[in-house]
Design an enzyme around this catalytic site. Structure first.
Site, PDB file in Angstrom:
ATOM      1  N   ASN A   1       1.080  -1.235  -0.061  1.00  0.00           N
ATOM      2  CA  ASN A   1      -0.190  -0.036  -0.100  1.00  0.00           C
ATOM      3  C   ASN A   1       0.832   1.187   0.055  1.00  0.00           C
ATOM      4  OD1 ASN A   1      -1.719   2.259   0.593  1.00  0.00           O
ATOM      5  ND2 ASN A   1      -2.271   1.340   2.617  1.00  0.00           N
ATOM      6  N   TRP A   2       0.967   1.851  -1.059  1.00  0.00           N
ATOM      7  CA  TRP A   2       2.126   2.931  -1.283  1.00  0.00           C
ATOM      8  C   TRP A   2       1.227   4.191  -0.634  1.00  0.00           C
ATOM      9  CZ3 TRP A   2       4.256   2.903  -6.994  1.00  0.00           C
ATOM     10  CH2 TRP A   2       5.231   1.963  -7.056  1.00  0.00           C
ATOM     11  N   LYS A   3       0.064   4.099  -0.481  1.00  0.00           N
ATOM     12  CA  LYS A   3      -0.654   5.437   0.252  1.00  0.00           C
ATOM     13  C   LYS A   3      -0.389   6.684  -0.635  1.00  0.00           C
ATOM     14  CE  LYS A   3      -0.190   3.112   4.762  1.00  0.00           C
ATOM     15  NZ  LYS A   3       0.176   3.306   6.128  1.00  0.00           N
TER      16      LYS A   3
ATOM     17  N   HIS B   1      -9.341   1.178   4.978  1.00  0.00           N
ATOM     18  CA  HIS B   1      -8.044   1.372   5.587  1.00  0.00           C
ATOM     19  C   HIS B   1      -8.178   2.252   6.754  1.00  0.00           C
ATOM     20  CE1 HIS B   1      -3.777   2.485   6.378  1.00  0.00           C
ATOM     21  NE2 HIS B   1      -3.582   1.349   5.860  1.00  0.00           N
TER      22      HIS B   1
ATOM     23  N   GLU C   1      -6.625   4.494   7.908  1.00  0.00           N
ATOM     24  CA  GLU C   1      -6.456   6.009   7.619  1.00  0.00           C
ATOM     25  C   GLU C   1      -7.815   6.702   7.128  1.00  0.00           C
ATOM     26  OE1 GLU C   1      -2.781   5.477   5.503  1.00  0.00           O
ATOM     27  OE2 GLU C   1      -1.535   5.055   7.480  1.00  0.00           O
TER      28      GLU C   1
ATOM     29  N   GLU D   1      -4.935  -4.799  10.846  1.00  0.00           N
ATOM     30  CA  GLU D   1      -3.818  -3.811  10.986  1.00  0.00           C
ATOM     31  C   GLU D   1      -3.928  -2.877  12.222  1.00  0.00           C
ATOM     32  OE1 GLU D   1      -1.777  -2.586   6.803  1.00  0.00           O
ATOM     33  OE2 GLU D   1      -3.660  -1.360   7.089  1.00  0.00           O
TER      34      GLU D   1
ATOM     35  N   GLY E   1       2.909   2.574  10.774  1.00  0.00           N
ATOM     36  CA  GLY E   1       3.632   3.763  10.376  1.00  0.00           C
ATOM     37  C   GLY E   1       4.271   4.045  11.583  1.00  0.00           C
TER      38      GLY E   1
ATOM     39  N   SER F   1       4.146  -1.649  10.305  1.00  0.00           N
ATOM     40  CA  SER F   1       5.467  -1.579  10.507  1.00  0.00           C
ATOM     41  C   SER F   1       5.961  -3.120  10.055  1.00  0.00           C
ATOM     42  CB  SER F   1       5.665  -1.402  11.808  1.00  0.00           C
ATOM     43  OG  SER F   1       5.265  -0.137  12.339  1.00  0.00           O
TER      44      SER F   1
ATOM     45  N   GLY G   1       5.225   1.559   4.455  1.00  0.00           N
ATOM     46  CA  GLY G   1       6.384   2.321   4.066  1.00  0.00           C
ATOM     47  C   GLY G   1       7.485   1.469   3.569  1.00  0.00           C
TER      48      GLY G   1
HETATM   49  P1  13P Z   1       3.321   0.673   7.581  1.00  0.00           P
HETATM   50  O1  13P Z   1       3.781  -0.546   6.905  1.00  0.00           O
HETATM   51  O2  13P Z   1       4.164   1.703   7.160  1.00  0.00           O
HETATM   52  O3  13P Z   1       3.440   0.707   9.007  1.00  0.00           O
HETATM   53  O4  13P Z   1       1.839   0.713   6.968  1.00  0.00           O
HETATM   54  C1  13P Z   1       0.950  -0.197   6.843  1.00  0.00           C
HETATM   55  C2  13P Z   1      -0.161   0.151   6.598  1.00  0.00           C
HETATM   56  O5  13P Z   1      -0.970   0.941   6.831  1.00  0.00           O
HETATM   57  C3  13P Z   1      -0.463  -0.818   4.952  1.00  0.00           C
HETATM   58  O6  13P Z   1      -1.855  -0.583   4.801  1.00  0.00           O
END
Ligand code: 13P
Length: 270
Positions: A14-16, A105, A107, A177, A183, A223, A245
């Site tokens: 997931n590149w966000k 997600h 976020e 998650e 993150g 993470s 990330g």
């Molecule tokens: P990180 O791997 O940066 O913690 O993010 C996880 C995530 O939200 C994947 O959807």
């Protein structure tokens, strides 16, 4: 717990809100040589999925067209078309060659304010268009500290699947998650992740009856990096990872792919 043939390991990126089109093409150019030896061999290959921003989907799709890497989106609207300014429909994603879409997600739930009801509609809309939804669930730190982690994840799972029929459930991927692990560099303990994921499976079984969860892949996210992914992949409850990330770096993402493959030689995608 029996293992279904359908539960091929899945490594999802997931590149966000990261990478321009140019940066996306650089990623593809660097990632392929890193995994070329794997591609050339007859070894089993885990399923690999990359979900870039909408704007990078066409470029990534063409760059990886001849490789076994699926492309997905990070969100979708639940209507086919119409007056919904700024939204993208499931059919538009399908049209670009997407096979998956991330839905709900944390976020989007916590930053944008998306409700569980909306998430359920998006899961439904994705399936109607022939896309596989990656339904995200996860508790906050406060909920974990209050001892509510299992209940919160069960409730989110039940709500996310509320419009899904049993015969469609194997097309849904669930990603556990924990919000406090996203993150932050603080991953969940594999035992804790496995406990929640087992409970998610029990919830899926209770929604549909029988052992429906044997065909549903459940990933861990939060993470994940090349230094810790093995500790998750060696747990039989965990079918793969959703990586933020660490998926942005092509060399690191290739390492993750190789580790997922080696941790699960018993299950193959080809
Ligand atoms: P990180 O791997 O940066 O913690 O993010 C996880 C995530 O939200 C994947 O959807």
């Amino acid at each position: 717990m029996g293992e279904s043939q359908l539960r091929v390991p899945l490594l999802a990126a997931n590149w966000k809100m990261n990478k321009t089109v140019g940066e996306t093409l650089s990623f593809a150019g660097a990632f392929i040589p890193e995994v070329q030896s794997l591609l050339d061999s007859q070894d089993p290959w885990p399923e690999i999925l990359i979900c870039p921003p909408f704007t990078s989907i066409p470029a990534l799709s063409s760059a990886l067209a001849s490789y076994p890497v699926a492309i997905g989106a990070q969100d979708v609207y639940w209507q086919e078309k119409g007056a919904f300014t700024g939204e993208i429909s499931p059919l538009m994603l399908k049209d670009l060659g997407c096979r998956y879409v991330i839905v709900g997600h944390s976020e989007r739930r916590h930053v944008i304010g998306e409700t569980g009801e909306l998430v359920a509609k998006k899961v439904r809309a994705a399936l109607d268009a022939g896309l596989k939804p990656v339904l995200c669930v996860g508790e906050t730190l406060v909920q974990r500290e209050q001892g509510d982690a299992l209940k919160v994840n069960a409730d989110m799972t039940r709500e996310g699947l509320s419009l899904v029929k049993r015969e469609e459930s194997s097309h849904v991927v669930i990603a556990y998650e924990p919000v406090w692990a996203i993150g932050t560099g603080k991953e969940a303990r594999p035992d804790d992740a496995a406990e929640v994921i087992s409970h998610i499976r029990e919830t899926v079984d209770s929604v549909y009856g029988g052992n429906a969860s044997e065909d549903v892949r459940v990933l861990y996210g939060g993470s994940v990096k090349s230094g810790n992914i093995r500790s998750f992949m060696t747990r039989e409850e965990i079918d793969g990872a959703l990586v933020g990330g660490a998926s942005l770096d092509p060399v690191e993402f290739a390492r993750l792919a190789l580790t997922v493959l080696r941790a699960r030689p018993d299950r193959r995608a080809r």
